[in-house]
Motif scaffolding. Structure first.
Motif, PDB file in Angstrom:
ATOM      1  N   SER A  69       0.698  -1.364   0.105  1.00  0.00           N
ATOM      2  CA  SER A  69       0.025   0.203   0.111  1.00  0.00           C
ATOM      3  C   SER A  69       0.773   1.010   0.022  1.00  0.00           C
ATOM      4  O   SER A  69       0.391   2.393  -0.207  1.00  0.00           O
ATOM      5  N   SER A  72       2.590   2.766  -5.953  1.00  0.00           N
ATOM      6  CA  SER A  72       1.393   2.683  -6.737  1.00  0.00           C
ATOM      7  C   SER A  72       2.108   2.401  -8.263  1.00  0.00           C
ATOM      8  O   SER A  72       3.597   2.465  -8.183  1.00  0.00           O
ATOM      9  N   THR A  94      -3.270   1.578  -7.750  1.00  0.00           N
ATOM     10  CA  THR A  94      -3.060   1.894  -6.209  1.00  0.00           C
ATOM     11  C   THR A  94      -3.067   0.435  -5.304  1.00  0.00           C
ATOM     12  O   THR A  94      -2.789   0.686  -4.196  1.00  0.00           O
ATOM     13  N   SER A  95      -3.497  -0.615  -5.740  1.00  0.00           N
ATOM     14  CA  SER A  95      -3.463  -1.697  -4.838  1.00  0.00           C
ATOM     15  C   SER A  95      -2.789  -2.901  -5.781  1.00  0.00           C
ATOM     16  O   SER A  95      -3.549  -3.166  -6.628  1.00  0.00           O
ATOM     17  N   THR A  98      -0.819  -5.660  -9.426  1.00  0.00           N
ATOM     18  CA  THR A  98      -1.538  -5.160 -10.666  1.00  0.00           C
ATOM     19  C   THR A  98      -0.900  -5.984 -11.918  1.00  0.00           C
ATOM     20  O   THR A  98       0.382  -6.009 -12.013  1.00  0.00           O
TER      21      THR A  98
END
Length: 189
Positions: A69, A72, A94-95, A98
């Motif tokens: 967290s 990004s 942002t989490s 990805t």
């Protein structure tokens, strides 16, 4: 007479199956899944230029960014990559983890959008070649408009990180293999 007809039908079916196998393998059968930074993931202290130096990225490949967290992933233009500007990001995530599909040729640029992280080395430049007739997206040249693609939703089957870079089977090959197995089942019965 009946056995000769059955034998000819089996030969015909085998020919069709072999043709399907040939056609499915004449196109690139494997796309690569790259875990950015391998076991280190998307974090400070990783030299991403060295990480990309021995890899060849192609249209259809996928990047997986593993991060917590406090980071990004922002896809940016070449000029924003050079200045670590995320104000005009093409896409922002942002989490983690990805997953981002490389769908066009050209160089794709990624930075961490957290203040100071990009200038601290969290930036990745990925040259993408070849594949499927895609054309390069060339920001700022007037030849193709800059559009914000819909972000690829993060995908993961289990919580935590995705394993190191690997190859995956093309869906076309999987379907062809299934059809071959089915055909052989009927031929051998």
């Amino acid at each position: 007479m009946r056995t000769l007809k059955t034998h000819k039908m089996r030969i015909y079916i085998i020919g069709v199956v072999l043709l399907m196998i040939f056609l499915s393998c004449s196109v690139p059968c494997l796309a690569k899944v790259y875990t950015v930074g391998d076991s280190s993931g998307w974090s400070l202290g990783v030299d991403y230029s060295t990480w990309t130096s021995d890899k060849t990225f192609a249209v259809g490949d996928t990047l997986v960014f593993n991060y917590g967290s406090s980071h990004s992933v922002d896809e940016v233009t070449s000029s924003d990559y050079g200045t670590c500007n995320v104000g005009n990001s093409i896409a922002s995530y942002t989490s983690g983890p990805t997953t981002i599909a490389l769908n066009t040729t050209g160089t794709h640029y990624f930075v961490c959008g957290v203040v100071g992280h990009c200038s601290g080395g969290m930036k990745l430049s990925v040259p993408v070649t070849g594949g499927g007739g895609a054309t390069p997206a060339t920001p700022g040249t007037g030849t193709s408009p800059i559009t914000k693609p819909a972000p690829t939703p993060p995908t993961s089957t289990t919580p935590g990180s995705v394993p190191a870079s690997s190859e995956t089977i093309s869906p076309n090959v999987a379907v062809a293999f299934s059809l071959v197995c089915l055909m052989f089942k009927f031929i051998l019965v």
